[in-house]
Each structure stands twice: as C-alpha cells, then as structure tokens.
Design a protein around this motif. Structure first.
Motif, mmCIF file in Angstrom:
data_model
loop_
_atom_site.group_PDB
_atom_site.id
_atom_site.type_symbol
_atom_site.label_atom_id
_atom_site.label_comp_id
_atom_site.label_asym_id
_atom_site.label_seq_id
_atom_site.Cartn_x
_atom_site.Cartn_y
_atom_site.Cartn_z
ATOM 1 N N ASN A 179 16.789 36.121 101.559
ATOM 2 C CA ASN A 179 17.006 36.587 100.314
ATOM 3 C C ASN A 179 17.627 35.578 99.372
ATOM 4 O O ASN A 179 18.759 34.958 99.562
ATOM 5 C CB ASN A 179 18.174 37.618 100.541
ATOM 6 N N PRO A 180 16.819 35.122 98.702
ATOM 7 C CA PRO A 180 17.011 34.002 97.494
ATOM 8 C C PRO A 180 18.063 34.577 96.518
ATOM 9 O O PRO A 180 17.766 35.574 95.896
ATOM 10 C CB PRO A 180 15.727 33.449 97.103
ATOM 11 N N ILE A 181 18.921 33.687 96.185
ATOM 12 C CA ILE A 181 19.896 33.794 95.224
ATOM 13 C C ILE A 181 20.576 32.683 94.451
ATOM 14 O O ILE A 181 20.294 31.708 94.787
ATOM 15 C CB ILE A 181 21.282 34.803 95.779
ATOM 16 N N GLY A 182 21.195 32.942 93.393
ATOM 17 C CA GLY A 182 21.790 31.514 92.823
ATOM 18 C C GLY A 182 21.001 31.225 91.447
ATOM 19 O O GLY A 182 19.934 31.711 91.157
ATOM 20 N N TYR A 233 21.245 35.265 102.783
ATOM 21 C CA TYR A 233 21.312 35.138 101.434
ATOM 22 C C TYR A 233 21.187 33.289 101.170
ATOM 23 O O TYR A 233 22.166 32.782 101.719
ATOM 24 C CB TYR A 233 22.276 35.719 100.471
ATOM 25 N N ILE A 234 19.823 33.043 100.735
ATOM 26 C CA ILE A 234 20.148 31.436 100.656
ATOM 27 C C ILE A 234 19.756 30.986 99.312
ATOM 28 O O ILE A 234 19.161 31.859 98.506
ATOM 29 C CB ILE A 234 18.571 31.123 101.442
ATOM 30 N N HIS A 235 20.271 30.074 98.982
ATOM 31 C CA HIS A 235 20.428 29.354 97.685
ATOM 32 C C HIS A 235 18.966 28.912 97.137
ATOM 33 O O HIS A 235 18.532 28.442 97.933
ATOM 34 C CB HIS A 235 21.581 28.126 97.451
ATOM 35 N N VAL A 236 18.645 29.523 96.062
ATOM 36 C CA VAL A 236 17.304 29.214 95.595
ATOM 37 C C VAL A 236 16.791 27.680 95.431
ATOM 38 O O VAL A 236 16.109 27.411 95.789
ATOM 39 C CB VAL A 236 17.070 29.850 94.286
ATOM 40 N N VAL A 237 18.076 26.801 95.365
ATOM 41 C CA VAL A 237 17.772 25.523 95.258
ATOM 42 C C VAL A 237 17.433 24.975 96.652
ATOM 43 O O VAL A 237 16.464 24.016 96.837
ATOM 44 C CB VAL A 237 18.958 24.612 94.634
ATOM 45 N N ASP A 238 18.077 25.586 97.662
ATOM 46 C CA ASP A 238 17.756 25.224 99.133
ATOM 47 C C ASP A 238 16.407 25.602 99.385
ATOM 48 O O ASP A 238 15.675 24.863 100.043
ATOM 49 C CB ASP A 238 18.728 25.740 100.035
ATOM 50 N N ASN A 263 10.618 30.204 109.177
ATOM 51 C CA ASN A 263 11.775 30.930 108.399
ATOM 52 C C ASN A 263 12.433 30.193 107.596
ATOM 53 O O ASN A 263 12.836 29.079 107.869
ATOM 54 C CB ASN A 263 12.293 31.886 109.570
ATOM 55 N N ILE A 264 12.673 30.565 106.453
ATOM 56 C CA ILE A 264 13.640 29.758 105.438
ATOM 57 C C ILE A 264 14.696 30.656 104.997
ATOM 58 O O ILE A 264 14.817 31.585 104.407
ATOM 59 C CB ILE A 264 12.708 29.444 104.245
ATOM 60 N N GLY A 265 15.945 30.364 105.438
ATOM 61 C CA GLY A 265 17.134 31.132 105.299
ATOM 62 C C GLY A 265 18.256 30.159 105.827
ATOM 63 O O GLY A 265 18.114 28.981 106.128
ATOM 64 N N THR A 266 19.437 30.805 105.895
ATOM 65 C CA THR A 266 20.693 30.283 106.157
ATOM 66 C C THR A 266 21.015 30.442 107.698
ATOM 67 O O THR A 266 21.754 29.501 108.154
ATOM 68 C CB THR A 266 21.870 30.324 105.555
ATOM 69 N N LEU A 319 23.962 24.807 100.861
ATOM 70 C CA LEU A 319 24.807 25.542 99.931
ATOM 71 C C LEU A 319 25.254 26.718 100.399
ATOM 72 O O LEU A 319 24.269 27.572 101.011
ATOM 73 C CB LEU A 319 24.117 25.681 98.507
ATOM 74 N N SER A 320 26.376 27.050 100.263
ATOM 75 C CA SER A 320 26.917 28.299 100.978
ATOM 76 C C SER A 320 26.695 29.587 99.896
ATOM 77 O O SER A 320 26.261 29.613 98.712
ATOM 78 C CB SER A 320 28.738 28.206 101.149
ATOM 79 N N LEU A 321 27.140 30.725 100.555
ATOM 80 C CA LEU A 321 27.139 31.954 99.647
ATOM 81 C C LEU A 321 27.878 31.975 98.592
ATOM 82 O O LEU A 321 27.330 32.197 97.453
ATOM 83 C CB LEU A 321 27.452 33.065 100.642
ATOM 84 N N GLU A 322 29.199 31.522 98.636
ATOM 85 C CA GLU A 322 29.938 31.218 97.590
ATOM 86 C C GLU A 322 29.310 30.091 96.364
ATOM 87 O O GLU A 322 29.465 30.407 95.374
ATOM 88 C CB GLU A 322 31.271 30.708 98.102
#
Length: 338
Positions: A179-182, A233-238, A263-266, A319-322
């Motif tokens: 789940n890309p976010i950020g 939830y993965i940072h979109v830049v990562d 797989n691309i996630g955290t 990068l973290s969720l925060e």
C-alpha cells in the motif's frame, strides 16, 4: 538511456520519474490525464532540474501507441503504471477496469515485441494473493481467485506478460506493491486523486484539512487485534526506488529468468486504527471518523515478506509509517494553502 513511463504523472509514476531522472535516465512520460494533473510536470522539473518529455495519449488507441514507439525508437525500457486502481470502483464498473487495465498493456507489448530486446516493469499488486493463508506473504504464495475486478486485471496482466516473454525478447519484472502512501519530501509532488479519494491516507489528510466531514472506517469486526483491516503501508519514495533497482537489474542483464517477481512493501502490517493514531500523532490533529459496514472486495490482512527484494534487488524500504504520514500531511497542507 530513454525510459518510457506510462501513467507517469500519477502518484507512483511521478515519484518514479523523479528517481529515474535523479539516476541519470532520460524519461518519456505518457499519460491521458484522466486521474492526474499536467502541473505535476512542473513539480518533477523543480525537484530534478530536468523536464521529462511528455505525450498525452490514451493507451487504448492502437494507432497512438504505434506512433509513440515510432517517434521514440530508442526506448530501452518501459515502466507501466497506467491503469485504473480502486478496488471498490472496480466492483461497480468491471468493464471499465478490464478495458482500461488490459487493452493498453496488450498494445504496449505488441510494440515491444517488434524490438530486438525490451525491458518491461509491470505495476502489479498484492491483491493477486487475495486473502493469503500465511503472513508475511512471500512471492511463492498461491495466487487466489481475485476478490475484485481490479485484482483480477493484475492477475491477468501478469499472465499475459508471462506468456509473451516465453516467445519474445522481452524481459520483465512484476512488482507486487503493497500500500503506497506519502509524498516527496519537497511537497512538490504527492497523491492528489480527482474527486473522492478511494485510498485511506488521502481521505485521512483531506478529512484533517476540512475537505471531508469525517473518515469512514470500513469494518471493525475483522479477525485482527483491533478489528480493522491490516495492510503494509510503504512510502512512495521507497517504492519508486524499487523500480529503479528493478530497471537497473534488467538493463545490466542480471535477471535470472525472463520474468521475475518481487513483493514491494515494508514487511510490517498496520491496522486502519493504527494508521489513524499515527497520523494524529505526526500532525497533532484530531481526526473525526466513524465505523461503517465492511466494503466489498476488502481482505482482512496483507503484509509482505520483503526478503527476496532485499537480497536479490538490493533494495530495502527505509522510511517509516510516521515518515510517510508526515510527508502526506505536508503535501496536503501545501496543496490546500497554495
């Protein structure tokens, strides 16, 4: 080296274009602007100091795709993002999703099949696993019957690519995102859906800024610690950097198979309520939300095993969720206050 990025003005596409240009690649963006803004080009140029080529094109149009590849004969790789992507909407509009997500893929592969050698990266999804039986999800987890037309288009897309690579000079990497976010740290590009957001984090930020009355949490009776769905939830830049790593691997011909899957996630799952609490912490904002019924097509939990991507691609989420939520909030504030 010229790289074609379809859907390159979208959320993930634009961040990937930035990382590609930062690495010295020349980029051609194709986008039909159905869910993106032309102003994103300015953000990309401001961040990287370079304006990528841009072609407005609906990739369902065969003649337009043929002309694109005729105009840019020196394309060395394609990263294919262009697709409709909302699970709920796909349940309501299945024909639209099959047309938008399958026809452009076929049109592009037909053109790549004419070249002596082609490198292709497909924007896939963890939805292909459905509700996996074991967490974290590895790349060898069974592909389940799709729970939504959107998920099914990703499965079908992977099957088409796999079949085509067996009889062509196309080498491919399938990246199954979680789940890309950020947003980019500059707040010059980010996630800006047209209309009502279909994803959690832009709905959170739009609610916090006052654009939405309250956030709906779909279901509080799932078999998870707090009853709400769990996602990775993965940072979109990562995520963008993972595309560059995959492209480098293909161009250097380090791939061990014609089609490789990562797989691309955290590797960490967070519930909807955990995301809300983390957002409230980083934004110092109280978020109004209510519990509503489950949404059709949603699964209980999904988070990645990232071992293969870490070891084979040499890529790791940093990068973290925060971090991601803080950047999404910074982007939202800039968009609404500018």
């Amino acid at each position: 080296m010229k790289i074609l990025v379809t859907g390159g003005l979208g959320f993930i596409g634009s961040h990937t274009v930035v990382e590609l240009q930062n690495k010295g690649y020349d980029v051609v963006i194709v986008d039909d602007l159905s869910n993106a803004s032309i102003e994103v080009l300015d953000g990309i140029e401001s961040i990287t100091g370079k304006l990528p080529d841009f072609v407005k094109l609906d990739l369902r149009e065969v003649a337009g795709v043929q002309k694109l590849f005729s105009d840019y004969k020196d394309i060395e790789g394609v990263i294919h993002f262009a697709a409709s992507k909302a699970v709920g909407e796909s349940v309501e509009k299945p024909l639209m999703y099959y047309e938008n997500n399958i026809v452009p893929l076929i049109n592009i592969l037909k053109e790549l099949d004419k070249k002596e050698k082609s490198n292709f990266i497909f924007s896939s999804s963890c939805t292909v696993y459905g509700q996996a039986a074991v967490m974290p999800i590895t790349e060898v987890a069974p592909i389940q019957v799709a729970l939504s037309p959107y998920g099914n288009t990703k499965q079908i897309g992977e099957e088409i690519i796999t079949d085509v690579t067996k009889v062509s000079n196309i080498s491919a990497v399938l990246l199954r995102y979680f789940n890309p976010i950020g947003a980019h740290e500059s707040a010059l590009i980010g996630e800006l859906p047209l209309g009502v957001p279909q994803n959690l984090v832009p709905f959170i930020t739009q609610t916090a800024i006052g654009l939405r009355k309250e956030l709906s949490v779909f279901g509080d009776d799932y078999d998870t610690p707090d009853g709400t769905c769990v996602r990775d939830y993965i940072h979109v830049v990562d995520l963008a950097k993972a595309h560059v790593a995959a492209l480098d691997r293909l161009i250097k011909e380090e791939n061990s198979d014609k089609v490789e899957t990562f797989n691309i996630g955290t590797g960490k799952g967070s519930s909807v309520l955990e995301v809300i609490k983390a957002f409230e912490k980083v934004s110092n904002t109280k978020l109004p939300y209510k519990m509503v019924d489950r949404r059709e097509g949603d699964i209980t939990e999904a988070y990645a095993s990232t071992t293969k991507a870490n070891e084979v691609l040499g890529w790791k989420a940093e990068l973290s969720l925060e971090d991601a939520l803080a950047s999404a909030w910074k982007w939202e504030e800039k968009v609404r206050n500018s």
